[in-house]
Design a protein around this motif. Structure first.
Motif, PDB file in Angstrom:
ATOM      1  N   LEU B 148       0.859  -1.181   0.000  1.00 54.59           N
ATOM      2  CA  LEU B 148       0.000   0.000   0.000  1.00 54.59           C
ATOM      3  C   LEU B 148       0.893   1.227   0.000  1.00 54.59           C
ATOM      4  O   LEU B 148       1.865   1.294   0.762  1.00 54.59           O
ATOM      5  CB  LEU B 148      -0.885   0.053   1.241  1.00 54.59           C
ATOM      6  N   ARG B 149       0.564   2.168  -0.838  1.00 50.69           N
ATOM      7  CA  ARG B 149       1.308   3.432  -0.815  1.00 50.69           C
ATOM      8  C   ARG B 149       0.293   4.565  -0.731  1.00 50.69           C
ATOM      9  O   ARG B 149      -0.645   4.619  -1.532  1.00 50.69           O
ATOM     10  CB  ARG B 149       2.171   3.587  -2.056  1.00 50.69           C
ATOM     11  N   LEU B 150       0.495   5.443   0.240  1.00 48.08           N
ATOM     12  CA  LEU B 150      -0.383   6.604   0.400  1.00 48.08           C
ATOM     13  C   LEU B 150       0.254   7.796  -0.291  1.00 48.08           C
ATOM     14  O   LEU B 150       1.457   8.041  -0.118  1.00 48.08           O
ATOM     15  CB  LEU B 150      -0.568   6.913   1.893  1.00 48.08           C
ATOM     16  N   TYR B 151      -0.533   8.525  -1.058  1.00 47.52           N
ATOM     17  CA  TYR B 151      -0.085   9.795  -1.639  1.00 47.52           C
ATOM     18  C   TYR B 151      -0.882  10.894  -0.956  1.00 47.52           C
ATOM     19  O   TYR B 151      -2.083  11.019  -1.161  1.00 47.52           O
ATOM     20  CB  TYR B 151      -0.357   9.848  -3.143  1.00 47.52           C
ATOM     21  N   LEU B 152      -0.215  11.666  -0.130  1.00 41.54           N
ATOM     22  CA  LEU B 152      -0.890  12.753   0.568  1.00 41.54           C
ATOM     23  C   LEU B 152       0.104  13.901   0.689  1.00 41.54           C
ATOM     24  O   LEU B 152       1.149  13.755   1.331  1.00 41.54           O
ATOM     25  CB  LEU B 152      -1.362  12.290   1.952  1.00 41.54           C
ATOM     26  N   THR B 175      -4.641   5.020  10.515  1.00 41.06           N
ATOM     27  CA  THR B 175      -3.846   4.433  11.588  1.00 41.06           C
ATOM     28  C   THR B 175      -2.471   4.023  11.074  1.00 41.06           C
ATOM     29  O   THR B 175      -1.442   4.390  11.653  1.00 41.06           O
ATOM     30  CB  THR B 175      -4.568   3.196  12.171  1.00 41.06           C
ATOM     31  N   VAL B 176      -2.458   3.287   9.985  1.00 44.33           N
ATOM     32  CA  VAL B 176      -1.182   2.778   9.449  1.00 44.33           C
ATOM     33  C   VAL B 176      -0.281   3.930   9.006  1.00 44.33           C
ATOM     34  O   VAL B 176       0.935   3.883   9.188  1.00 44.33           O
ATOM     35  CB  VAL B 176      -1.468   1.814   8.281  1.00 44.33           C
ATOM     36  N   PHE B 177      -0.906   4.970   8.435  1.00 48.53           N
ATOM     37  CA  PHE B 177      -0.111   6.109   7.955  1.00 48.53           C
ATOM     38  C   PHE B 177      -0.340   7.332   8.845  1.00 48.53           C
ATOM     39  O   PHE B 177      -0.371   8.464   8.375  1.00 48.53           O
ATOM     40  CB  PHE B 177      -0.482   6.433   6.505  1.00 48.53           C
ATOM     41  N   GLY B 178      -0.498   7.083  10.135  1.00 45.59           N
ATOM     42  CA  GLY B 178      -0.821   8.160  11.066  1.00 45.59           C
ATOM     43  C   GLY B 178       0.177   9.302  11.061  1.00 45.59           C
ATOM     44  O   GLY B 178      -0.196  10.477  11.109  1.00 45.59           O
ATOM     45  N   ASP B 179       1.458   8.976  10.977  1.00 45.83           N
ATOM     46  CA  ASP B 179       2.484  10.024  10.995  1.00 45.83           C
ATOM     47  C   ASP B 179       2.328  10.955   9.802  1.00 45.83           C
ATOM     48  O   ASP B 179       2.499  12.170   9.903  1.00 45.83           O
ATOM     49  CB  ASP B 179       3.884   9.402  10.963  1.00 45.83           C
ATOM     50  N   CYS B 180       2.026  10.352   8.679  1.00 46.48           N
ATOM     51  CA  CYS B 180       1.890  11.139   7.451  1.00 46.48           C
ATOM     52  C   CYS B 180       0.686  12.079   7.551  1.00 46.48           C
ATOM     53  O   CYS B 180       0.771  13.256   7.205  1.00 46.48           O
ATOM     54  CB  CYS B 180       1.743  10.207   6.256  1.00 46.48           C
ATOM     55  N   PHE B 181      -0.417  11.554   8.064  1.00 44.74           N
ATOM     56  CA  PHE B 181      -1.609  12.406   8.206  1.00 44.74           C
ATOM     57  C   PHE B 181      -1.312  13.555   9.155  1.00 44.74           C
ATOM     58  O   PHE B 181      -1.675  14.695   8.901  1.00 44.74           O
ATOM     59  CB  PHE B 181      -2.796  11.585   8.720  1.00 44.74           C
ATOM     60  N   ALA B 182      -0.651  13.250  10.249  1.00 44.72           N
ATOM     61  CA  ALA B 182      -0.349  14.305  11.230  1.00 44.72           C
ATOM     62  C   ALA B 182       0.552  15.357  10.612  1.00 44.72           C
ATOM     63  O   ALA B 182       0.342  16.558  10.777  1.00 44.72           O
ATOM     64  CB  ALA B 182       0.307  13.690  12.456  1.00 44.72           C
ATOM     65  N   ALA B 183       1.552  14.929   9.858  1.00 50.73           N
ATOM     66  CA  ALA B 183       2.508  15.876   9.295  1.00 50.73           C
ATOM     67  C   ALA B 183       1.895  16.707   8.175  1.00 50.73           C
ATOM     68  O   ALA B 183       2.171  17.899   8.047  1.00 50.73           O
ATOM     69  CB  ALA B 183       3.721  15.110   8.760  1.00 50.73           C
ATOM     70  N   GLU B 184       1.040  16.092   7.358  1.00 44.55           N
ATOM     71  CA  GLU B 184       0.506  16.811   6.209  1.00 44.55           C
ATOM     72  C   GLU B 184      -0.712  17.657   6.540  1.00 44.55           C
ATOM     73  O   GLU B 184      -0.945  18.672   5.899  1.00 44.55           O
ATOM     74  CB  GLU B 184       0.134  15.823   5.100  1.00 44.55           C
ATOM     75  N   THR B 191       2.527  24.255  15.934  1.00 41.57           N
ATOM     76  CA  THR B 191       3.347  23.358  16.735  1.00 41.57           C
ATOM     77  C   THR B 191       2.476  22.670  17.770  1.00 41.57           C
ATOM     78  O   THR B 191       1.492  23.223  18.248  1.00 41.57           O
ATOM     79  CB  THR B 191       4.462  24.134  17.459  1.00 41.57           C
ATOM     80  N   LEU B 192       2.849  21.474  18.080  1.00 41.73           N
ATOM     81  CA  LEU B 192       2.058  20.685  19.014  1.00 41.73           C
ATOM     82  C   LEU B 192       2.815  20.517  20.319  1.00 41.73           C
ATOM     83  O   LEU B 192       4.030  20.306  20.316  1.00 41.73           O
ATOM     84  CB  LEU B 192       1.783  19.295  18.427  1.00 41.73           C
ATOM     85  N   ALA B 193       2.092  20.616  21.404  1.00 45.37           N
ATOM     86  CA  ALA B 193       2.696  20.315  22.695  1.00 45.37           C
ATOM     87  C   ALA B 193       2.922  18.812  22.779  1.00 45.37           C
ATOM     88  O   ALA B 193       2.276  18.038  22.062  1.00 45.37           O
ATOM     89  CB  ALA B 193       1.766  20.780  23.802  1.00 45.37           C
ATOM     90  N   GLU B 194       3.824  18.414  23.611  1.00 52.31           N
ATOM     91  CA  GLU B 194       4.133  16.997  23.730  1.00 52.31           C
ATOM     92  C   GLU B 194       2.879  16.210  24.129  1.00 52.31           C
ATOM     93  O   GLU B 194       2.172  16.585  25.066  1.00 52.31           O
ATOM     94  CB  GLU B 194       5.223  16.795  24.780  1.00 52.31           C
ATOM     95  N   GLY B 195       2.600  15.159  23.395  1.00 50.20           N
ATOM     96  CA  GLY B 195       1.453  14.325  23.705  1.00 50.20           C
ATOM     97  C   GLY B 195       0.134  14.842  23.153  1.00 50.20           C
ATOM     98  O   GLY B 195      -0.894  14.188  23.249  1.00 50.20           O
ATOM     99  N   GLU B 196       0.150  16.028  22.546  1.00 51.13           N
ATOM    100  CA  GLU B 196      -1.091  16.591  22.025  1.00 51.13           C
ATOM    101  C   GLU B 196      -1.483  15.891  20.729  1.00 51.13           C
ATOM    102  O   GLU B 196      -0.642  15.615  19.873  1.00 51.13           O
ATOM    103  CB  GLU B 196      -0.904  18.087  21.751  1.00 51.13           C
ATOM    104  N   VAL B 197      -2.769  15.628  20.589  1.00 51.97           N
ATOM    105  CA  VAL B 197      -3.259  14.986  19.365  1.00 51.97           C
ATOM    106  C   VAL B 197      -3.387  16.054  18.287  1.00 51.97           C
ATOM    107  O   VAL B 197      -3.963  17.113  18.521  1.00 51.97           O
ATOM    108  CB  VAL B 197      -4.630  14.320  19.610  1.00 51.97           C
ATOM    109  N   PRO B 198      -2.837  15.822  17.096  1.00 56.47           N
ATOM    110  CA  PRO B 198      -2.916  16.858  16.060  1.00 56.47           C
ATOM    111  C   PRO B 198      -4.353  17.095  15.615  1.00 56.47           C
ATOM    112  O   PRO B 198      -5.074  16.148  15.319  1.00 56.47           O
ATOM    113  CB  PRO B 198      -2.085  16.281  14.911  1.00 56.47           C
ATOM    114  N   PRO B 199      -4.796  18.354  15.612  1.00 58.14           N
ATOM    115  CA  PRO B 199      -6.149  18.656  15.131  1.00 58.14           C
ATOM    116  C   PRO B 199      -6.145  18.637  13.611  1.00 58.14           C
ATOM    117  O   PRO B 199      -5.480  19.457  12.978  1.00 58.14           O
ATOM    118  CB  PRO B 199      -6.402  20.065  15.670  1.00 58.14           C
ATOM    119  N   LEU B 200      -6.858  17.719  13.037  1.00 60.31           N
ATOM    120  CA  LEU B 200      -6.883  17.643  11.585  1.00 60.31           C
ATOM    121  C   LEU B 200      -7.677  18.806  11.010  1.00 60.31           C
ATOM    122  O   LEU B 200      -8.688  19.201  11.554  1.00 60.31           O
ATOM    123  CB  LEU B 200      -7.494  16.316  11.136  1.00 60.31           C
TER     124      LEU B 200
END
Lengths: 256, 249
Positions: B148-152, B175-184, B191-200
């Motif tokens: 699987l490859r995600l393009y985002l 879930t599998v590409f959670g880091d990518c969703f958070a970053a993009e 900036t996010l505080a430590e442990g803060e869930v990124p607001p999409l």
């Protein structure tokens, strides 16, 4: 083959917009060579027009909003509820690249892409060349079965995209009998260069006893779609469309 | 009466609790004999046969089969009951698979078959009201491997998935590409505080929210792929009324 083409339709009303997603892909080439997407629209009030989108690459999915490519559609959209004809073609100049494995998805969505239901479907792929079309056989194609449903969630219609220069007679009939008493039969003309949507009328379901399902009552009938034979089909495709009975928003589109 | 004519085979990924209910509709055969039989075989996520049905088609009517009752023996995998459904249809019989929730219905197309170096793709709308999962079924008696490859945005992370023989899997894209969703989907200036869930982001029409999932076969056995999109439906006061599931038909 260095190009591949689909024939579909585009809706551009105040309720629905269209996106085209495409995936130029070749089993024979792994490099991300440049490819093109060529979109053509036709329909009432719109001159047949083609837009070429550069920047696509092999093995990379991409997409475009149809109204961004054809802003003129929005001015005539609400007067054309069935929508416009839409040809989608992917091309590459790379001789070694065979685009036969490419894909295309059409998306019908609310204009703001808000939280409404999205309808996505695989459009009808066109024959790659005239040579692939059969040259003999009956003038009328073998009828194709359609599942016509009516319940709280959907009402069924048949949508024909006629990209040809001549009108085509289409029809649906019930399967129980071809000409016997009580048989349901409806016909209509798909005008050239038009998209025609024919909703299966309520009387087709009237004689049926509804079935009780978990979500409520459903009436279903098998209908036979009658259209000209494959021999004439270049530029002519049909889709089954299911719309929400109240909001009329498309829920499902399936190529026949 | 069994049909002597050619039979078409279709593969579906189906599910029940707690996602949605699945219903199979079958047309009557055109011009065929009355009572043609369609065969429906169900395998659980690990490829074990859990049920087998035969449905006699009715002349002119539509046969309706609510599939949840046949999934009772299906084991839970990742908190979900899901199965690989193989349909063998008499010639001229068409099928439709529909999923229902409390607030709506949608039609699910058969899985897209890919094999060897074949690939397919699905669009995703990466808004926070929506989530996606890739549904995979293995047509064969050998384990299958897919990529699987995600393009985002500017990212295209990959993930490999193995599907047991005749079995099924589902992969939650967010879930599998959670880091990518958070970053993009979190702007670079935020900036996010430590442990803060990124607001999409939920901005409508933001082209950055259009993504794609590409699925490639990495073994020489046939695999079926479908993508489901789950949408939260909100009513008055922005309260969640339910959810809808859609797939490519």
């Amino acid at each position: 083959m260095q190009s591949v083409k689909w024939l579909s339709f585009s809706m551009a009303s105040s309720l629905t917009r269209t996106l085209v997603h495409f995936f130029p892909y070749s089993h024979t080439v792994a490099a991300p060579y440049v490819s093109q997407c060529r979109l053509t629209v036709f329909g009432p009030g719109v001159e047949r027009r083609t837009v070429i989108l550069d920047g696509a690459r092999l093995s990379h999915p991409d997409g475009v909003k149809v109204d961004d490519a054809f802003p003129e559609l929005s001015s005539v959209a609400d007067a054309t509820p069935a929508g416009f004809g839409l040809e989608i073609e992917l091309l590459t100049l790379q001789q070694r690249a065979d685009l036969g494995a490419s894909g295309c998805v059409v998306e019908l969505n609310a204009p703001t892409r808000s939280t409404g239901q999205i309808c996505r479907y695989w459009p009808s792929r066109m024959p790659d060349s005239i040579a692939e079309l059969p040259t003999d056989g009956p003038a009328i194609a073998a009828p194709r079965a359609i599942i016509a449903l009516r319940d709280a969630f959907v009402a069924t219609s048949v949508l024909v995209v006629n990209g040809r220069d001549d009108a085509v007679n289409c029809g649906v009939r019930s399967v129980e009998s071809t000409d016997g008493e009580g048989a349901a039969r409806c016909s209509w003309v798909a005008e050239p260069g038009r998209v025609t949507e024919f909703e299966i009328p309520a009387n087709v379901y009237e004689a049926l006893t509804p079935q009780v399902c978990g979500w409520g009552l459903v009436r279903g009938r098998t209908l036979a779609l009658e259209m000209p034979s494959e021999k004439w089909r270049r530029g002519l495709v049909a889709y089954v469309v299911q719309r929400h009975p109240e909001t009329r928003r498309p829920i499902m589109v399936s190529a026949l | 009466m069994l049909s002597a004519g050619p039979r078409e085979e279709r593969h579906y990924w189906i599910s029940t609790y707690p996602f949605f209910e699945t219903t199979l509709f079958l047309s009557s055969p055109l011009g065929g004999p009355v009572g043609e039989v369609a065969h429906c075989q169900l395998y659980d996520a690990d490829g074990n046969s859990i049920n087998e049905m035969q449905v006699a088609t009715t002349l002119g009517g539509v046969s309706v089969l609510e599939l949840d009752q046949f999934l009772a023996a299906c084991k839970m995998e990742s908190g979900l009951k899901y199965a690989h459904m193989v349909l063998r249809l008499p010639a001229g019989v068409e099928e439709q698979v529909r999923v229902h929730t409390r607030v709506g219905a949608s039609v699910v197309g058969p899985t897209v078959r890919i094999i060897d170096r074949g690939a397919t793709f699905f669009p995703i709308d990466a808004r926070h009201e929506r989530s996606h999962f890739v549904a995979l079924v293995n047509y064969s008696l050998q384990p299958a491997l897919v990529k699987l490859r995600l393009y985002l945005g500017r990212r295209s992370p990959e993930e490999m998935v193995t599907i047991p023989p005749l079995g099924a899997r589902f992969v939650r894209v967010e879930t599998v590409f959670g880091d990518c969703f958070a970053a993009e989907l979190v702007g670079p200036s935020e900036t996010l505080a430590e442990g803060e869930v990124p607001p999409l982001k939920s901005a409508a029409n933001d082209p950055a929210l259009q993504g794609y999932v590409r699925v490639s076969a990495k073994s020489e056995v046939a695999v079926g792929v479908q993508l489901f999109e789950r949408t939260l439906v909100r009513g008055l006061n922005d309260a969640v009324e339910g959810e809808l599931f859609t797939a490519v038909s």
